[in-house]
Design an enzyme around this catalytic site. Structure first.
Site, short mmCIF file in Angstrom:
data_model
loop_
_atom_site.label_atom_id
_atom_site.label_comp_id
_atom_site.label_asym_id
_atom_site.label_seq_id
_atom_site.Cartn_x
_atom_site.Cartn_y
_atom_site.Cartn_z
N HIS A 168 4.75 -1.66 10.38
CA HIS A 168 4.80 -0.92 9.12
C HIS A 168 4.85 -1.90 7.94
O HIS A 168 5.66 -2.82 7.95
CB HIS A 168 6.04 -0.03 9.15
CG HIS A 168 6.20 0.89 7.99
ND1 HIS A 168 7.40 1.09 7.36
CD2 HIS A 168 5.31 1.69 7.35
CE1 HIS A 168 7.26 1.97 6.39
NE2 HIS A 168 6.00 2.35 6.37
N HIS A 187 3.52 -1.19 -2.36
CA HIS A 187 3.99 0.15 -2.00
C HIS A 187 4.44 0.93 -3.23
O HIS A 187 4.04 2.07 -3.45
CB HIS A 187 5.12 0.06 -0.99
CG HIS A 187 5.65 1.40 -0.57
ND1 HIS A 187 6.59 2.10 -1.31
CD2 HIS A 187 5.36 2.19 0.49
CE1 HIS A 187 6.85 3.25 -0.71
NE2 HIS A 187 6.12 3.32 0.40
O1 G3P Z 1 1.34 5.08 6.50
C1 G3P Z 1 2.57 5.40 7.07
C2 G3P Z 1 3.71 5.12 6.13
O2 G3P Z 1 3.53 3.84 5.58
C3 G3P Z 1 3.80 6.12 5.01
O3 G3P Z 1 4.94 5.94 4.23
O4 G3P Z 1 6.06 5.29 2.15
O5 G3P Z 1 5.96 3.69 4.03
O6 G3P Z 1 3.91 4.19 2.75
P1 G3P Z 1 5.22 4.73 3.26
MG MG Z 2 2.47 3.03 3.89
#
Ligand code: G3P
Ligand code: MG
Length: 245
Positions: free
Chosen positions: A10, A52
């Site tokens: 992630h 992000h």
């Molecule tokens: O793409 C999956 C996840 O990354 C979505 O949530 O807020 O971490 O971008 P976020």
């Molecule tokens: Mg994401």
């Protein structure tokens, strides 16, 4: 059908590296990950970068809005020090640099289109154009485009139709079939809290791939795999051996 790795790091390297950085990609590859996810946003001069938040303060030594800064200004910021001083001076990379490194490391990549408010279509258009150009140069690159924004995904559908798309959601909408069809998505990326075996069954049985974020323990991941989820996004890529990912 999209080929997913089971464990997707992630925001590049999960908790082991500053989020959305090239060092995160390198660490994910070194840990044995086959796939990574990262977020792509535009600078004020329209350059896609890995980021992000819409604001700089949480992950960099800068302040203010990402969408108000040029790519040159962003490149001078430190996107590593907030994670740990050991990562100081690590920059927020361009999307181009991240794609190049994924290709060099052989990483499957989920490119999350993360538009600043009001730039949904423009971000989708620019990211999809960059992906199409990348695939022309690297035809074997394994990529999936995703977004919470259906406007962004519609741009991707038009400009890079061959690149698989996933709709991102926080819950599973009752009209998931229609929402996926509207953006030509073959996959649903949804929050772990949103899923249950009952909710998953009709989606998985229809041939749609489901991946869940963010899963930071093995027991939850195993239960999701047993219920038909094909992949999980994790910050804890250290929980799995390379051959399990
Ligand atoms: O793409 C999956 C996840 O990354 C979505 O949530 O807020 O971490 O971008 P976020
Ligand atoms: Mg994401």
């Amino acid at each position: 059908m999209i080929n997913y790795p089971r464990i997707i790091a992630h925001r590049c390297g999960g908790a082991l590296a500053p989020e959305n950085t090239l060092v995160g990609l390198r660490i994910a590859a070194r840990m044995g990950c086959r796939g990574v996810e990262f977020d792509v946003m535009l600078t004020t001069d329209g350059v896609p970068i890995l980021m992000h938040d819409e604001t700089l303060a949480r992950t960099t030594n800068g302040k203010g809005w990402v969408a108000a800064r040029t790519a040159a200004e962003i490149a001078r910021l430190d996107a590593g020090c907030k994670h740990h001083r050991a990562f100081a001076v690590e920059p927020a990379p361009t999307f181009h640099a991240a794609l190049q490194l994924c290709a060099a490391l052989g990483l499957w990549a989920n490119v999350e289109i993360k538009p600043s408010a009001g730039t949904e279509a423009e971000t989708g258009r620019i990211v999809a154009g960059a992906v199409a150009a990348h695939l022309a140069a690297q035809p074997g690159a394994a990529l999936v485009l995703s977004s919470f924004s259906s406007l962004a995904l519609q741009q991707a559908m038009q400009l890079a139709p061959a690149v698989p798309r996933a709709l991102l959601t926080e819950t599973i909408p009752a009209d998931w079939r229609e929402q996926l069809a509207a953006v030509g998505a073959q996959a649903l990326h949804t929050a772990v809290q949103a899923v249950s075996p009952e909710r998953l069954a009709p989606i998985c049985n229809s041939g749609i791939r489901v991946a869940c974020y963010t899963v930071n323990d093995r027991a939850t991941a195993d239960a999701l795999f047993a219920a038909g989820v094909c992949a999980v996004f994790s910050d804890r890529i250290d929980l799995w051996r390379a051959e399990e990912m």
